[in-house]
Design an enzyme around this catalytic site. Structure first.
Site, PDB file in Angstrom:
ATOM      1  N   ASN A 110       0.817  -1.230   0.000  1.00  8.31           N
ATOM      2  CA  ASN A 110       0.000   0.000   0.000  1.00  8.31           C
ATOM      3  C   ASN A 110       0.842   1.267   0.000  1.00  8.31           C
ATOM      4  O   ASN A 110       0.563   2.222  -0.721  1.00  8.31           O
ATOM      5  CB  ASN A 110      -0.900   0.038   1.240  1.00  8.31           C
ATOM      6  CG  ASN A 110      -2.197  -0.692   1.004  1.00  8.31           C
ATOM      7  OD1 ASN A 110      -2.525  -1.051  -0.116  1.00  8.31           O
ATOM      8  ND2 ASN A 110      -2.940  -0.900   2.076  1.00  8.31           N
TER       9      ASN A 110
ATOM     10  N   PHE B  51      -5.554   3.394  11.836  1.00 11.09           N
ATOM     11  CA  PHE B  51      -5.697   2.509  10.679  1.00 11.09           C
ATOM     12  C   PHE B  51      -4.843   3.002   9.524  1.00 11.09           C
ATOM     13  O   PHE B  51      -4.666   4.205   9.346  1.00 11.09           O
ATOM     14  CB  PHE B  51      -7.169   2.427  10.280  1.00 11.09           C
ATOM     15  CG  PHE B  51      -8.003   1.778  11.352  1.00 11.09           C
ATOM     16  CD1 PHE B  51      -8.223   0.410  11.342  1.00 11.09           C
ATOM     17  CD2 PHE B  51      -8.528   2.527  12.399  1.00 11.09           C
ATOM     18  CE1 PHE B  51      -8.957  -0.203  12.345  1.00 11.09           C
ATOM     19  CE2 PHE B  51      -9.267   1.914  13.415  1.00 11.09           C
ATOM     20  CZ  PHE B  51      -9.483   0.555  13.384  1.00 11.09           C
ATOM     21  N   GLU B  52      -4.374   2.058   8.714  1.00  8.44           N
ATOM     22  CA  GLU B  52      -3.486   2.416   7.609  1.00  8.44           C
ATOM     23  C   GLU B  52      -4.153   3.331   6.594  1.00  8.44           C
ATOM     24  O   GLU B  52      -3.498   3.976   5.788  1.00  8.44           O
ATOM     25  CB  GLU B  52      -2.991   1.158   6.893  1.00  8.44           C
ATOM     26  CG  GLU B  52      -4.102   0.379   6.221  1.00  8.44           C
ATOM     27  CD  GLU B  52      -3.560  -0.807   5.442  1.00  8.44           C
ATOM     28  OE1 GLU B  52      -2.934  -0.578   4.409  1.00  8.44           O
ATOM     29  OE2 GLU B  52      -3.761  -1.950   5.881  1.00  8.44           O
ATOM     30  N   THR B  53      -5.491   3.345   6.620  1.00  8.10           N
ATOM     31  CA  THR B  53      -6.230   4.201   5.701  1.00  8.10           C
ATOM     32  C   THR B  53      -6.145   5.667   6.099  1.00  8.10           C
ATOM     33  O   THR B  53      -6.493   6.541   5.315  1.00  8.10           O
ATOM     34  CB  THR B  53      -7.695   3.771   5.681  1.00  8.10           C
ATOM     35  OG1 THR B  53      -8.105   3.547   7.032  1.00  8.10           O
ATOM     36  CG2 THR B  53      -7.880   2.502   4.885  1.00  8.10           C
TER      37      THR B  53
END
Lengths: 325, 255
Positions: A110, B51-53
């Site tokens: 990512n 969170f990675e988001t």
């Protein structure tokens, strides 16, 4: 001045936007993340127009990616993660396509994909990171030598250098920039002046938009210039990055859109089961994509009852107490 | 009185007990979300879940079903994006603990979430790295959730997605990864640690009712069991908070 005059050249239908900007073989970057803000209405239109051989570039993607692969639109994929959270920890058509050797694919992480979009946005040819040292992401090249020669494909997956600013041993990974042909996004608001406002998390949408040659945006609402300029700290992209604007309420369904509606657990569960079976999946495409004439038809098919259930609490941003099993 | 609890509940609580006040906790999907939320509610109220988001410190009144879930954007101190999130994972001033899951793990805590079989034409394809490779590279420590099966605890991974202790000893540092590594592996049978010097996996705790032999039989490599002790089962209070506050809809607890 006529309403929306400032963006009248950009406002168009889904059909016109896809026709104008997306071709067979285009490199497309998908906005959103797994089960949130996937540009689904645009995805369905791409499938209806029979676009083939797409080269998809994304970080973590779920529903839009999976339907595009299942419909046979995708030839090549650069990706970090193909999954829809708890509803499909690995996307079904993505999984099948790789297991059956139907698509060319290249794995990144990512952060690596986000950095590649950032590099593209900054117009620099590559970008350094320490992520992935020792991993097989840096041992396997997914694309063949032939594919490497093709348009918009980097000549190699990555490179490694010694940090040039120290005498001590310090390995650094270099990643090639991405400049997709088109980035497609679904957002909450577009101003009458063309300014984009994404609510909730932006993921890597902003970097993806800035890295692309063209940007198509679908939105829940077009709001007055006075509104979008009252609190510009909230805005995500200036008007000049966007080439096409389509107003499509619920344009991310069955994925969620913060502040407007939740993801549709019933649909996602149904999809996971159906996607396992080629015949059933074909019927799903007929039913939910090919036979749909207008977006209103699509919403009628989802049904008023479900749309009300999915409606987000405007303060909390999601549908409180929604049955998500 | 003996309490009934599920594997997921025992795993969430075992992992949650590792979290300390001040830790910045990176959560993935599934049990890892349960563990991160439980840790904050029960053991470390001053820990921050993110969170990675890009969602930082959400209120988590309902359990998220994906790291992009609208619930990770609600009641946060800040909503950002992927690049900002990874600037936190690896930040030199922060102590970040990441929860990950995997299809395969080896004795040095390296993880596979990519594929089984030939990479180019795999027998089974999984989701891929997502942010796992990144957090494994940058976080101060990684706790991995696994189903404890021989085919998952393997001598050699089919694909090394995320680096743990790499080849053991100081090999991780020599790669150029300046901190972090595998802290623990929490399974449905017990909790594994890693030897300080060799970085090889050892059995740290076995759950009540699970024999050491069962764990050895379900591990695909020799595992040191000389330090093993029985795990403390979840308390009534821990289970109450987990069921009533963390996952009131029983979306993950149940399994």
């Amino acid at each position: 001045m006529a309403k929306n005059a400032e963006i009248s050249d950009k406002l168009m239908t889904l059909e016109a936007a896809v026709k104008k900007f997306i071709k067979n073989g285009s490199q497309i970057s998908l906005g959103g993340f797994t089960i949130v803000r996937n540009p689904m209405a645009l995805t369905y239109e791409i499938i209806r127009q029979g676009i083939k051989d797409l080269h998809i570039v994304c970080h973590s993607h779920g529903q839009a990616l999976d339907v595009l692969i299942g419909a046979g639109c995708v030839k090549r994929l650069e990706i970090a993660y193909g999954g829809s959270g708890r509803y499909a920890p690995t996307c079904i058509r993505f999984k099948k396509a790789i297991q059956q050797g139907q698509i060319e694919f290249e794995d990144y992480s990512n952060y690596q994909m986000s950095l590649r979009f950032l590099a593209g946005a900054l117009n620099i040819p590559f970008i350094p990171t320490k992520s992935g040292l020792g991993s097989d992401l840096l041992n396997y090249e997914g694309f063949s030598k032939e594919v490497r020669k093709e348009r918009k494909v980097a000549s190699k997956k990555f490179d490694m250098i010694q940090n040039p600013f120290t005498e001590e041993k310090d390995d650094v990974v270099l990643l090639p920039a991405l400049n997709p042909d088109v980035t497609i996004l679904h957002v909450q608001y577009v101003g009458e002046d063309g300014t984009i406002r994404i609510k909730g998390l932006t993921f890597a949408d902003i970097e993806q938009a800035k890295s692309a040659d063209y940007v198509i945006v679908t939105c829940e609402e077009i709001v007055p210039r006075s509104f979008i300029r009252l609190d510009p700290d909230q805005n995500s992209l200036p008007p000049f990055f966007v080439d096409a604007i389509v107003k499509v309420p619920y344009g991310a369904h069955p994925t969620g859109c913060y502040g407007f509606y939740d993801y549709d657990p019933k649909h996602l569960n149904m999809y996971r089961v159906i996607a396992e079976d080629d015949e059933k999946f074909k019927k799903y495409l007929d039913e939910w994509v090919y036979d749909i004439k207008t977006h209103e038809d699509y919403l009628n098919k989802v049904g008023a009852e479900m749309l009300i259930k999915l409606k987000a609490n405007p303060i909390l941003g999601y549908a409180v107490g929604l049955d998500r099993r | 009185m003996s309490l009934n609890y599920s594997d997921n509940e025992m795993m969430a609580i075992s992992a949650g007990r590792f979290i300390k006040d001040g830790d910045i906790v990176f959560a993935g999907t599934g049990v890892s979300m349960l563990a991160a939320t439980a840790a904050k509610r029960i053991y470390a109220p001053k820990a921050v879940v993110f969170f990675e988001t890009g969602g930082i410190d959400p209120s988590l009144d309902e359990i998220p079903m994906a790291v992009s879930d609208l619930r990770v954007m609600s009641g946060t101190c800040l909503n950002s994006g992927l690049i900002e999130a990874f600037s936190i994972v690896g930040h030199r001033k922060l102590h970040t603990i990441a929860f990950l899951g995997a299809a395969q793990i080896d004795k040095y805590g390296n993880l596979n979430t990519t594929s089984i079989g030939n990479y180019f034409r795999p027998k089974t394809r999984f989701s891929g790295s997502g942010g796992a490779c990144d957090v494994a590279s940058f976080a101060s420590g990684v706790i991995t959730f696994m189903q404890h099966e021989k085919r998952r605890f393997v001598e050699k991974l089919d694909y090394l997605t995320s680096v743990g202790w790499y080849k053991g000893g100081d090999s991780r540092r020599k790669l150029g990864l300046v901190r972090g590594g595998a802290l623990a592996v929490v399974t449905n049978l017990g909790v594994m640690g890693f030897d300080e010097k060799t970085k090889e996996m050892y059995l740290d705790q076995y759950y009540p009712g699970v024999s050491i032999k069962t764990i050895q039989e379900n591990t695909g490599f020799d595992i040191d069991v000389s330090r093993a002790k029985e795990a403390i089962p979840p308390t009534e209070e821990e289970l109450m908070i987990l069921r009533n506050e963390v996952d009131p809809q029983r979306l993950i607890c149940k399994a």
